[in-house]
Scaffold this active site. Sequence first.
Site, PDB file in Angstrom:
ATOM      1  N   VAL A   1       0.917  -1.547  -0.380  1.00  0.00           N
ATOM      2  CA  VAL A   1      -0.037  -0.517  -0.255  1.00  0.00           C
ATOM      3  C   VAL A   1       0.513   1.915   0.496  1.00  0.00           C
ATOM      4  O   VAL A   1       0.526   2.691   0.075  1.00  0.00           O
ATOM      5  CB  VAL A   1      -0.951   0.094   1.252  1.00  0.00           C
ATOM      6  N   TYR A   2       2.250   0.559   0.016  1.00  0.00           N
ATOM      7  CA  TYR A   2       3.062   2.453   0.047  1.00  0.00           C
ATOM      8  C   TYR A   2       3.242   3.370  -1.204  1.00  0.00           C
ATOM      9  O   TYR A   2       3.668   2.165  -2.180  1.00  0.00           O
ATOM     10  CB  TYR A   2       4.527   1.949   1.073  1.00  0.00           C
ATOM     11  N   PRO A   3       3.111   4.389  -1.187  1.00  0.00           N
ATOM     12  CA  PRO A   3       4.077   5.243  -0.317  1.00  0.00           C
ATOM     13  C   PRO A   3       2.794   6.398   0.773  1.00  0.00           C
ATOM     14  O   PRO A   3       1.897   5.810   0.929  1.00  0.00           O
ATOM     15  CB  PRO A   3       4.143   6.548  -0.584  1.00  0.00           C
TER      16      PRO A   3
ATOM     17  N   LYS B   1       4.307  -6.618   2.592  1.00  0.00           N
ATOM     18  CA  LYS B   1       2.981  -6.175   3.406  1.00  0.00           C
ATOM     19  C   LYS B   1       2.048  -6.501   2.548  1.00  0.00           C
ATOM     20  O   LYS B   1       2.022  -5.726   1.887  1.00  0.00           O
ATOM     21  CB  LYS B   1       3.303  -5.635   5.424  1.00  0.00           C
TER      22      LYS B   1
END
Length: 328
Positions: free
Chosen positions: A52-54, A85
Site C-alpha cells: 500500500v505504500y507510499p 506486507k
Amino acid sequence: MEHVALGRTGLQVSRLCLGTMTFGFQCDEPTSVAILDRAAEGGITFIDTADVYPLGGGLETAGRTEEILGRWLAGRRHDFIVATKCFGAMSRRRWDRGNSRKHILDAVEGSLRRLGTDYIDLYQLHGPDPETPIDETLGALDDLVRSGKVRYVGCSNFLAYQLARALGRSDARGLVRMDSAQPRYNLLFRQIERELLPLCQEEGVGVIPYNPLAGGMLSGKHRGGEPPAGRFTLGNAADIYQGRYWHDAVFETVARLEPLAGEAGLSMVAMSLAWVLGHPAVTSPIIGASRPDQLDQSLAALDHPLDPELKRRLDELTLPYRMGDAAR
Ligand SMILES: NC(=O)c1ccc[n+]([C@@H]2O[C@H](COP(=O)([O-])OP(=O)(O)OC[C@H]3O[C@@H](n4cnc5c(N)ncnc54)[C@H](OP(=O)(O)O)[C@@H]3O)[C@@H](O)[C@H]2O)c1
C-alpha cells in the site's frame, strides 16, 4: 554493521532496517534512491516496504514504493533481505484487502511484480483481519512458503493475544508460523512492553518495531504552538500522525528529554533510537527518512548503546506512555 538472527530463525538481518514508506509521495524517486544508497553504504541490508505504500497518497499511489524499490534492487536483489506486507486495500473492490486466501494470493503476485523479484524474504500481514479465520490466513501463508515465493512470514499491528492465537494454531496444525512482529514502539508509545514483547521473547519471535522516532517528533525539531510540518502534514496521514503525537503533553515530554540527550552528548534521534535498540526483545528497528542525511544520526545510535542510568531515567520519564490514556 552488526547482523542478528530474526527471532528463532536462521535468517540474519542487519541491526537496523530501512523503512521505505516515504518513497513515492513525500520523496520523489531520486531522493528515494539517495536514501537507499546511503542506507546501503551504512551497512543496512534489511529493507521493509508494503504494497500500500507510499504513506499519504491513498489508493491512487498504492504500489509506487515497491516499484521504486524494485528498480533500485535490479542487479543487487541477493544483497538485501526484503520484507513487504499485505492487508491494506489495493483497490475499491471489496475483496482486494484483508487477510483472506484470495487477497493474500493476489497481493503476493502484485508485490513480486512491482519488486521485480521472484521471492520475498519476509512476508508480513500488515494488520489483523477479524473478518477472516486465522486458519485460512495461515493456510495461505503456508502455501506461499512451500511454493518458494516467500521465505518467512510475520505480522504487524497484532495485539499479543492475536499473535499468541496465531502461534498456537500454527503449532496445532503444523503450519508455517509467524517469525516476526512489527509493532509501533518508541519513547512515546510503550504499550507493547506489557504483553507483546514478553510474548515475542518467550516464543522466539523477532521484533522489528516501526516509528521509532514517533515520525520525527523525537528528533526534537517540532515545537508546540508552531504549525505542523513534515510527517505531520503528509496527505491523508497528517490527521493520523497529529492525532498520535501532536499534543501539549508530548511536546512537554520531548522538552524534558532534550537535556538528557545533551548531557549524554547524543542527538535526540540517536538517543531515542538507542533506547528502542536497548530493549532485549528488539531485533531491528525500522528507521525512516525523508532525506539521506537524516540517516546519519540514526546510524550513530548503533555506536552509542545507552548507559544503564540514562535508560533508567528515560524509562521513568516516559512511564505514562507505557499505559493508560497517554499511549494513543
Ligand atoms: N506496519 C506499520 O503499520 C507501519 C507503520 C509505520 C511505519 N512502518 C514502517 O516503518 C518505517 C519507519 O517508520 P517511520 O517513518 O514512522 O519512522 P520514524 O523513524 O519514527 O520517523 C521517520 C521520520 O522522522 C524524521 N526524521 C528521521 N531522522 C531525522 C533526523 N535525523 N532529523 C530530523 N528528522 C528526522 C523524518 O520525518 P520528516 O522529515 O518527514 O519530518 C522521517 O521521515 C516505515 O518506512 C515503514 O517501513 C510500518
